[in-house]
Design a protein around this motif. Structure first.
Motif, PDB file in Angstrom:
ATOM      1  N   GLY A  11       0.918  -1.120  -0.080  1.00 22.48           N
ATOM      2  CA  GLY A  11       0.156   0.104   0.095  1.00 22.48           C
ATOM      3  C   GLY A  11       0.888   1.156  -0.009  1.00 22.48           C
ATOM      4  N   HIS A 123      -6.495  -3.578   2.073  1.00 19.15           N
ATOM      5  CA  HIS A 123      -5.456  -4.155   3.204  1.00 19.15           C
ATOM      6  C   HIS A 123      -6.279  -4.969   3.945  1.00 19.15           C
ATOM      7  CE1 HIS A 123      -2.074  -3.593   5.628  1.00 19.15           C
ATOM      8  NE2 HIS A 123      -2.997  -3.646   6.680  1.00 19.15           N
ATOM      9  N   SER A 127      -4.587  -8.244   3.576  1.00 22.69           N
ATOM     10  CA  SER A 127      -3.173  -8.262   4.322  1.00 22.69           C
ATOM     11  C   SER A 127      -3.096  -9.594   5.169  1.00 22.69           C
ATOM     12  CB  SER A 127      -3.019  -6.960   5.248  1.00 22.69           C
ATOM     13  OG  SER A 127      -4.125  -7.056   6.300  1.00 22.69           O
ATOM     14  N   THR A 132       2.413  -8.174   3.420  1.00 24.25           N
ATOM     15  CA  THR A 132       2.043  -6.789   2.960  1.00 24.25           C
ATOM     16  C   THR A 132       2.915  -5.798   3.798  1.00 24.25           C
ATOM     17  OG1 THR A 132      -0.358  -7.841   2.678  1.00 24.25           O
ATOM     18  CG2 THR A 132       0.071  -5.406   3.260  1.00 24.25           C
ATOM     19  N   VAL A 134       2.827  -1.431   4.270  1.00 23.43           N
ATOM     20  CA  VAL A 134       2.370  -0.018   3.781  1.00 23.43           C
ATOM     21  C   VAL A 134       3.257   1.088   4.047  1.00 23.43           C
ATOM     22  CG1 VAL A 134       0.705   1.781   4.639  1.00 23.43           C
ATOM     23  CG2 VAL A 134      -0.032  -0.632   5.054  1.00 23.43           C
ATOM     24  N   VAL A 248      -4.288  -0.107  12.110  1.00 32.10           N
ATOM     25  CA  VAL A 248      -4.568  -0.713  10.761  1.00 32.10           C
ATOM     26  C   VAL A 248      -5.729  -1.439  11.161  1.00 32.10           C
ATOM     27  CG1 VAL A 248      -3.827  -2.906   9.506  1.00 32.10           C
ATOM     28  CG2 VAL A 248      -2.115  -1.330  10.232  1.00 32.10           C
TER      29      VAL A 248
END
Length: 508
Positions: A11, A123, A127, A132, A134, A248
């Motif tokens: 991301g 996400h 994720s 993953t 960010v 998150v």
């Protein structure tokens, strides 16, 4: 980028809009990614992609995640939230196909991905299944403060960030109780936000910032801004009185085999290239599972390994239509490709004819228009179709020449401008001369004629001639002819250019 069995999800925050505010890490990841995904509204223009454009490389796969709606008006059984949830789920499935194939995916996001960012919806859904990371970006709030040159907060001051979608009374209460504030998501909420600032006694402190750090940047005292001029990408800012990252989201389980109901969309590509493609057509191509079309037309759509492509010969329209409908019957979203407009001497009628067979009556079929060759050529010439005109094809493969000849004579006798498709091919070489001779029975030899070839493409050319001097040898299948009426005029412009136009006023 990755040598893992599955791809890696990134991301990537792009900052407030200036490509030079993209971080070094974000620029590197964008350039290395196998797949670049980005959101946009239905008009097809993506701010995120435009910011990332300097860092993209040739050959990358692009996934355009085009929102199905832009307001809360929808006929979805689950309402707006149901429609948008289905959209995010379908997008996650599309990206999962690439990740499962070992391709690394970068999802672009304006500002910071986890600060009111569009990325967070991917996400939440992906994720927990893929590695993953960010990459943060400069937020719009920081960008706005910077271009205003006014500090947000000092010492023990409190900054409150609010979405403009909150109720007016909540906004007013929060604005009255804080030192500094940023209100995002203006657009249609602007008037409510302005009224809340006035109720809180903060309107005189508030600044309006639009598209901060970009060439379209606009700054003004908020009280002076016209509500009708406010786009979504703007915010209200109350800087530090001293100077008049979210968690998150929880992971959600998603199944990778979610599919939507199958359908066939007949898509017009326009005469050539992406600039001639409508946003609606771009959306359909981006969402398709299968692409079917005449090989050279299909080649104009950038390849995507997630999609299956079915090139065919140009003379198997019924078989092509049946194949598309069978795939849709099995659950695929199928895009049938046409050049120009699919309803003008193209695939729409063939698909609809086969779709009326009993076995396909339950398959949804949509036709999306495209810029047709007649209008493209006319625009290059000026406005030769400015009055009544007739569109016809010189091809006698699907209708007898006698019918073609009768229609040419009727149009010529009626003094209609003619836009002539399919004038010649390798196997049809005599029809242009025959059509010219028929037209000359009713039209003067000085009648203007425009021959447009490959308009919009690399081999584009325009020939301006007259009916009496029309040379059939310069006409091939990639040409379209426009034959003027008795009122069509050719004029030389002061800049040395030539225009052809048919006045809208007909002589008495």
């Amino acid at each position: 980028m990755s040598d893992m069995a599955t791809g890696r999800l990134w991301g990537v925050g792009l900052g407030p809009g200036d490509p030079e505010l993209v971080t070094v890490k974000a620029a590197r990841l964008i350039g290395e990614a196998d797949v670049i995904a980005f959101h946009s509204a239905r008009h097809g223009r993506s701010i995120a992609r435009s910011v990332a454009a300097p860092y993209l490389r040739e050959g990358q796969i692009e996934e355009a995640l085009i929102y199905p709606l832009t307001t809360e008006t929808t006929d979805h059984p689950g309402g707006y939230q149901g429609a948008i949830d289905d959209f995010y789920a379908a997008c996650a499935v599309r990206l999962a196909v690439h990740l499962d194939a070992g391709r690394d995916v970068v999802v672009l996001c304006e500002g910071d991905p986890l600060f009111y960012g569009s990325y967070m919806h991917m996400h939440k859904r992906l994720s927990h299944r893929y590695t993953t990371e960010v990459v943060p970006g400069v937020t719009s709030v920081s960008g706005a403060s910077a271009v205003l040159g006014r500090p947000l907060v000092e010492r023990d001051e409190i900054l409150t960030v609010l979405p403009g979608t909150l109720p007016a009374e909540v906004l007013a209460e929060r604005l009255a109780a804080t030192d500094s504030a940023a209100v995002l998501k203006l657009g249609r909420t602007f008037t409510k936000v302005r009224d809340a600032l006035a109720t809180a006694g903060r309107l005189d402190e508030a600044w309006y910032v639009e598209r901060a750090t970009t060439g379209e940047q606009r700054l003004a005292p908020l009280a002076e801004v016209d509500p009708d001029s406010v786009p979504y990408f703007s915010l209200a800012l109350i800087p530090s009185p001293a100077n008049a990252a979210p968690a998150v989201p929880a992971r959600e389980a998603e199944t990778s085999n979610t599919r939507t109901r199958g359908e066939v969309v007949v898509v017009g590509l326009g005469p050539a290239g992406r600039p001639w493609l409508t946003p609606e057509a771009q959306e359909a191509l981006a969402a398709a599972d299968e692409l079917i079309g005449y090989g050279p037309y299909l080649d104009r759509v950038p390849p995507n390994p997630r999609q299956r492509r079915h090139p065919t010969d140009n003379r198997v329209e019924a078989e092509r239509a049946a194949h598309a409908l069978e795939l849709a019957l099995a659950g695929s979203r199928v895009a049938v490709i046409s050049s120009g407009d699919p309803g003008v001497f193209a695939m729409a009628s063939a698909v609809l004819e086969v779709a009326c067979e009993p076995r396909f009556t339950g398959v949804p079929v949509r036709v999306l228009p495209g810029l047709t060759a007649a209008h493209a050529v006319a625009s290059r010439a000026g406005a030769p179709l400015g009055h009544d005109y007739c569109v016809l094809s010189l091809s006698d493969l699907l209708k007898p020449w006698e019918v073609v000849a009768e229609r040419i004579s009727a149009a010529a006798k009626a003094d209609l401008v003619l836009a002539i498709y399919n004038p010649a091919s390798r196997s049809r070489t005599w029809q242009v001369a025959a059509a010219r001779d028929l037209l000359l029975e009713h039209r003067a030899p000085e009648t203007p004629v425009v021959i447009g070839r490959d308009v919009g493409g690399a081999g584009e050319s325009m020939i301006f001639t007259t009916l009496g001097e029309l040379d059939p040898a310069v006409v091939d299948m990639r040409c379209l002819l426009i034959v003027g009426s008795s009122t069509t005029r050719v004029a030389e412009r002061g800049d040395g250019g030539r225009v052809v136009f048919t006045p809208r006023r007909y002589p008495a």
